[in-house]
Write an enzyme that holds these catalytic residues in place. Sequence first.
Site, mmCIF file in Angstrom:
data_model
loop_
_atom_site.group_PDB
_atom_site.id
_atom_site.type_symbol
_atom_site.label_atom_id
_atom_site.label_comp_id
_atom_site.label_asym_id
_atom_site.label_seq_id
_atom_site.Cartn_x
_atom_site.Cartn_y
_atom_site.Cartn_z
ATOM 1 N N GLU B 51 0.874 -1.182 0.000
ATOM 2 C CA GLU B 51 0.000 0.000 0.000
ATOM 3 C C GLU B 51 0.898 1.214 0.000
ATOM 4 O O GLU B 51 1.680 1.400 0.935
ATOM 5 C CB GLU B 51 -0.769 0.094 1.322
ATOM 6 C CG GLU B 51 -1.977 -0.732 1.452
ATOM 7 C CD GLU B 51 -2.589 -0.534 2.849
ATOM 8 O OE1 GLU B 51 -2.360 0.507 3.505
ATOM 9 O OE2 GLU B 51 -3.283 -1.458 3.277
ATOM 10 N N ASP B 62 -5.492 9.420 10.466
ATOM 11 C CA ASP B 62 -4.159 8.968 10.855
ATOM 12 C C ASP B 62 -3.713 9.520 12.188
ATOM 13 O O ASP B 62 -3.970 10.674 12.525
ATOM 14 C CB ASP B 62 -3.148 9.355 9.769
ATOM 15 C CG ASP B 62 -3.283 8.459 8.556
ATOM 16 O OD1 ASP B 62 -3.174 7.235 8.733
ATOM 17 O OD2 ASP B 62 -3.523 8.972 7.450
#
Lengths: 418, 267
Positions: B51, B62
């Site tokens: 990824e 995040d």
Amino acid sequence: MTDVQPAPARPAYSQPDGSGHFGRFGGRFMPEALIAPLDELDRAWTEAKADPAFTAELDRMLREYANVPSPLYEAHRFSEAAGARILLKREDLNHTGAHKIRNVIGQALLAKRIGKPRAIAETGAGQHGVASATACAYLDLECTVYMGEVDTERQALNVARMKMLGAEVVSVTSGSRTLKDAINEALRDWVASVDTTSYLFGTAAGPHPFPSMVRDLTRGIGDEARAQCLTLDGRLPDAAVACVGGGSNAIGLFTAFIDDADVRLVGIEAGGDGVQSGRHAATITGGDVGVLHGARSFLLQDDDGQTLESHSISAGLDYPGVGPEHSFLADTGRASYVPATDAEAMSAFDLLCKTEGIIPAIESAHALAGALRLAEELGPDSTILVNLSGRGDKDVHTAAEYFGLIDEPVVLEQGVEE
Amino acid sequence: MSGSAIDELFERTRAENRAALVGYLPAGFPTKELSIRAIQAMVEGGVDLVEIGLPYSDPVMDGPVIQAAAEQALAAGARTSDVFDVVAATAATGVPTVVMTYWNPVERYGVERFSADLAAAGGAGLITPDLIPDEAGEWVDASRSHELDRIFLVAPSSTDERLSMTVEAASGFVYATAVMGVTGAREQTSSLGEALVARVRSVSDKPVGVGLGVSNGTQAHEIAAYADAVIVGSALVRCLLDAPDEDAGIEAVRALAADLRAGVERS
Ligand SMILES: Cc1ncc(COP(=O)(O)O)c(C=O)c1O
């Protein structure tokens, strides 16, 4: 055939659609983890606003505690200087000094209703943070406010106010360390705490249902003002003007007038040093369509879709995004959006202080600057309704610096009494 | 099944009776060249699917580690177009390569143009943490015409109805976020992961990857017992953030990937 009404020329305005879209704007661009909680919030709000017990309680609180409805005031001397008749909707007289309290009391009361003991909020200048801390003290909720580190420094007094009111203030050090990063951090908190925590969102932006819920909670501004104008004049104003940061006070003013095609709706964006300079927060005037903080709307972004930093003398307008309904109203042409620079806003600020004895919030001074420009265009027979969204107590330091009133030692020496 | 590179990977790992190891690193962190080297080391260490993160200014999903990496990458001048070079270099190693990105950079680049450039670089699909299928019409069309996989996320909070709809819209694999929270390595893996995977399995036999929080081989082994893929991000990024110099960081990535791979292979 008494029950048959002629078809209206145009169907009444009804936005957003069931999934939170205002035309091509709005929607939900959020992690899946938050979608079910947003659906729950949407359902809870839809039920609450249809519950007469809830709305009666909210109305009572706004009346007894927040000093709502706010008066409509004809600003005679300011009108004279402007060259048109100016009516001010006095949201500056609300408890905590701005329209923001309407939104926050509604969201906090909803939090109580759905049984979430903790609330979080983001704040830029600190106005929404102070309003949130206030409502949480009033309604006995635990409160955490996220504020960019840059803003905690330039708005230290509001940090102290929030703490006095019992809130925890978290200084956000990521990204540009301003409002947009405070929103990011509040969302990060929320995704981990959503079972116990309500997010009191500070403006009519964000993912569905926030834009329409915040509009529902602030629309009292326009509903009251429309009725007050009719009482005062027997007619509606020629234009309704409000400043636009995320858009809560502007949508709150505009909503009542959207089906009144003869009332011009004008949103004033923060032009900073001028839109051409690149240092501004005029999202609709100077931005493009994209996705930020959960909705598609206009935003300030670079060629790669990275959010740009905004600039404004007014911390409350210093946001690179805008609520999706304003993008929709701009697109359809029902409302227009124009910038006022820092200098224009501060000149209008000064004029209101000197002609009316009212110190406006610098945000609201942008609306006044827009009204001054509109007055030139519409002329002396026109009536312009301006939302005075807040008072300027919080801005005394900024304004004193701007006008050079602080670096005058004379004042200090003469002011000291022995 | 369309027989994409990702489908083939999961056919193979299922035949080998193990979970696949998925590793995340951002493009352009700390620089484009070093990100390519770090990803190559990650593949050499044993990652089965890569990824590649596209750095974004407002990464709401995040935690601090990936935020810091994105900030450094952007400060060093990372551009959207760089991600395709990193994809090309990664795909050249033979592992399926997907891009993980917040939606606005894709929309700004142009959904169709992004899809075309991703496919041309050898990319296999997109993971879209803030794009739900409800809003993904344009991407679904573009992914079909460019034969890219659409990896959507499911969460412990997803209702049964949303979970079915999301799994139905996904291809390649389904990304199960095992915790309610942002990315970041955690001491203990979440107990929510196994139940979430079971819910996906009750509606589909599409492969399910579990991410958020995995930081070592032992945790990878635990998740491999019930998931088709173990997804590791922040722990790999931290190898680069914490290292005294670039080479040490890249070696730490390689070593962690090997530890994780041993974890998913251990029976
Ligand atoms: C007095 C006042 N007016 C306007 C705003 C701008 O917000 P909005 O555009 O949501 O009304 C703020 C925000 O802090 C404010 O304090």
